[in-house]
Design an enzyme around this catalytic site. Structure first.
Site, PDB file in Angstrom:
ATOM      1  N   HIS A 101     -63.220  14.614 -29.153  1.00  0.00           N
ATOM      2  CA  HIS A 101     -62.619  15.022 -28.271  1.00  0.00           C
ATOM      3  C   HIS A 101     -61.665  14.224 -27.212  1.00  0.00           C
ATOM      4  CE1 HIS A 101     -66.051  18.244 -28.644  1.00  0.00           C
ATOM      5  NE2 HIS A 101     -65.291  19.440 -27.975  1.00  0.00           N
ATOM      6  N   ASP A 104     -64.073  12.283 -24.550  1.00  0.00           N
ATOM      7  CA  ASP A 104     -65.514  11.678 -25.135  1.00  0.00           C
ATOM      8  C   ASP A 104     -64.647  10.477 -25.670  1.00  0.00           C
ATOM      9  OD1 ASP A 104     -66.389  14.081 -26.472  1.00  0.00           O
ATOM     10  OD2 ASP A 104     -66.331  14.258 -28.843  1.00  0.00           O
ATOM     11  N   HIS A 271     -73.403  29.142 -34.338  1.00  0.00           N
ATOM     12  CA  HIS A 271     -72.409  29.528 -33.709  1.00  0.00           C
ATOM     13  C   HIS A 271     -72.594  31.167 -34.538  1.00  0.00           C
ATOM     14  CE1 HIS A 271     -69.895  26.612 -31.827  1.00  0.00           C
ATOM     15  NE2 HIS A 271     -70.439  26.270 -31.625  1.00  0.00           N
TER      16      HIS A 271
HETATM   17  C1  XUL Z   1     -69.428  24.069 -28.873  1.00  0.00           C
HETATM   18  C2  XUL Z   1     -68.527  23.654 -30.185  1.00  0.00           C
HETATM   19  C3  XUL Z   1     -67.586  22.503 -29.485  1.00  0.00           C
HETATM   20  C4  XUL Z   1     -66.809  22.403 -30.434  1.00  0.00           C
HETATM   21  C5  XUL Z   1     -65.577  21.270 -30.706  1.00  0.00           C
HETATM   22  O1  XUL Z   1     -70.443  24.764 -29.247  1.00  0.00           O
HETATM   23  O2  XUL Z   1     -68.843  23.743 -30.967  1.00  0.00           O
HETATM   24  O3  XUL Z   1     -67.809  20.746 -29.866  1.00  0.00           O
HETATM   25  O4  XUL Z   1     -67.314  21.636 -32.026  1.00  0.00           O
HETATM   26  O5  XUL Z   1     -64.896  21.417 -29.203  1.00  0.00           O
HETATM   27 CO    CO Z   2     -68.714  22.773 -33.669  1.00  0.00          CO
END
Ligand code: XUL
Ligand code: CO
Length: 437
Positions: A101, A104, A271
């Protein structure tokens, strides 16, 4: 190894084979080994992420940092040290990609202009290091969720100035990703969702999100960026409800905005679990819709209910996902990004290395098992035979839309149709899978 000394005493990690007991060697990940005619490295396209390795400091909701990294000052000098350590780690692990990111890699400045300059300064350091390193950028992204200005969302914020700020930040992150030759650009809607419907106009927020995504796609074409734009689904956390809930929801959103041929998905194992799906479900659905892009490799605790981002270590589970990926033709611009962090007590630099070794060996074992299932063909054969009726005669005519209800009903009566059930053979198929694990 000269350099920062952060990983002092840790040598480059090499493949030594399954019999090795060296904890700092790969036992299954042999990057040049051919699997179904393709190098393992090219199948997996593994990436090391910046955030969990070089930003996360071991905090949890009950306590502060435990890692005490030498770059915790958070200024530009610290960012430069972090970049040096990061490239040392890429070298040690010998993996082909990294991800980050914007926030980061460089500290936020007093204005967006200053923040963007900081990001570009560190990205220039990356570019120089990449001239002599094998490592490539799998994807870049913008952090639109940590700063308090984004507490009510970025693109979905009720304040259009926040939308504009987010757009300006993403523009810079896309420029930097393009400049570094990133294979993909990721959008994870960190706070694109709501905490309560009492203060939320969902219709407006979805329209804002659609507009934002169109701006991203337009800008990609404007600058001639050839990488893939990826949305990363997640059902909740940090918000109670995230608009990019799962693959099915994202596909519907892309269709509604006419972007299904422009944007793909970056599917994260943990997720999927949070959305009450298996990882292979999400992979298979994305493949069915033609939007399988990339993967965030990790594993979730099945009891906790939040995103634990642990390193993968369950090869039998991942083998089913790898099987689905191989069946779909493999990842093209995507790869396996380790969105995984070591636990709070694993505060020593070598723990970062152990995490990735375990993750790579797990992926490699899963890949080998999945390739075995593909070669054997028993699973695929069973499925194609199961649906074979749809490929011919009346099955094909009905599917093509060449029969209406009246015609179908007339034939059923004329031929005295009385279809007999056939076994789904689940146990047999599970036994076939077990041959390869
Ligand atoms: C958060 C996540 C993030 C994304 C990138 O759960 O997975 O780190 O991968 O923003
Ligand atoms: Co992620």
């Amino acid at each position: 190894m000269a350099g920062t000394g952060f990983f002092d005493g840790v040598e480059s990690v090499r493949f030594e084979g399954p019999q090795s007991t060296n904890p700092l060697a790969y036992r299954y990940y042999d990057r040049d080994r051919l699997v179904l005619g393709k190098r393992m490295e090219d199948h997996l396209r593994a990436a090391i992420c910046y955030w969990h390795n070089f930003v996360y400091e071991g905090g949890d909701p009950f306590g502060g940092p435990t890692f005490l990294r030498p770059w915790s000052a958070g200024d530009l000098a610290a960012a430069r040290l972090k970049a040096d350590v990061a490239f040392e780690m890429f070298e040690i692990l010998g993996l082909p990609f990294f991800t980050f990111h914007d926030r980061d890699i460089a500290p936020e400045g007093a204005s967006l202009g200053e923040s963007n300059r900081n990001v570009r300064e560190i990205a220039d350091i990356f570019a120089r290091k990449m001239e002599t390193s094998r490592v490539r950028l799998l994807w870049g992204t913008a952090n639109l969720f940590s700063n308090r200005r984004f507490m009510g969302g970025a693109a979905t914020n009720p304040d259009p100035d926040v939308f504009a700020y987010a757009a300006a930040q993403v523009k810079n992150a896309m420029d930097v990703t393009h400049h570094l030759g990133g294979a993909n650009y990721v959008l994870w809607g960190g706070r694109e969702g709501y905490e309560t419907l009492l203060n939320t106009d969902m219709k407006r927020e979805l329209a804002q999100l659609g507009r934002f995504l169109k701006l991203v796609v337009d800008y990609k074409h404007k600058i001639g960026y050839k990488g893939t734009i990826l949305i990363e689904p997640k059902p909740q956390e940090p918000t109670k409800h995230q608009y990019d809930f799962d693959v099915a929801t994202v596909f519907g959103f892309l269709k509604a905005n006419g972007l299904e041929n422009e944007v793909k998905v970056n599917i994260e194992v943990g997720h999927s679990v949070l959305a009450h799906h298996s990882f292979e479900h999400e992979i298979s659905l994305a493949a069915a819709h033609g939007i399988l892009g990339s993967v965030d490799a990790n594993r979730n605790d099945y009891q906790s209910g939040w995103d634990t981002d642990q390193f993968p270590n369950n090869a039998p589970e991942l083998a089913l996902a790898l099987h689905a990926i191989l069946k779909a033709g493999g990842l093209v611009t995507g790869g396996f990004n380790f969105d995984a962090k070591v636990r709070r007590q694993s505060f020593e630099p070598v723990d970062l290395i152990y995490g990735h070794i375990g993750g790579m060996d797990t992926l490699a074992r899963a890949l080998i098992a999945a390739a075995g299932m593909i070669k054997d063909g028993a699973l695929d054969r069973f499925v194609s035979e199961r649906y074979a009726g749809w490929d011919r005669d009346e099955g094909a005519e009905m599917l093509a839309g060449n029969r209406d209800f009246a015609q179908i009903a007339a034939r059923v009566e004329r031929e005295g149709l009385n279809p007999q059930p056939r076994s789904g053979r689940q146990e047999y198929l599970e036994n076939v899978v077990n041959r390869y694990l």
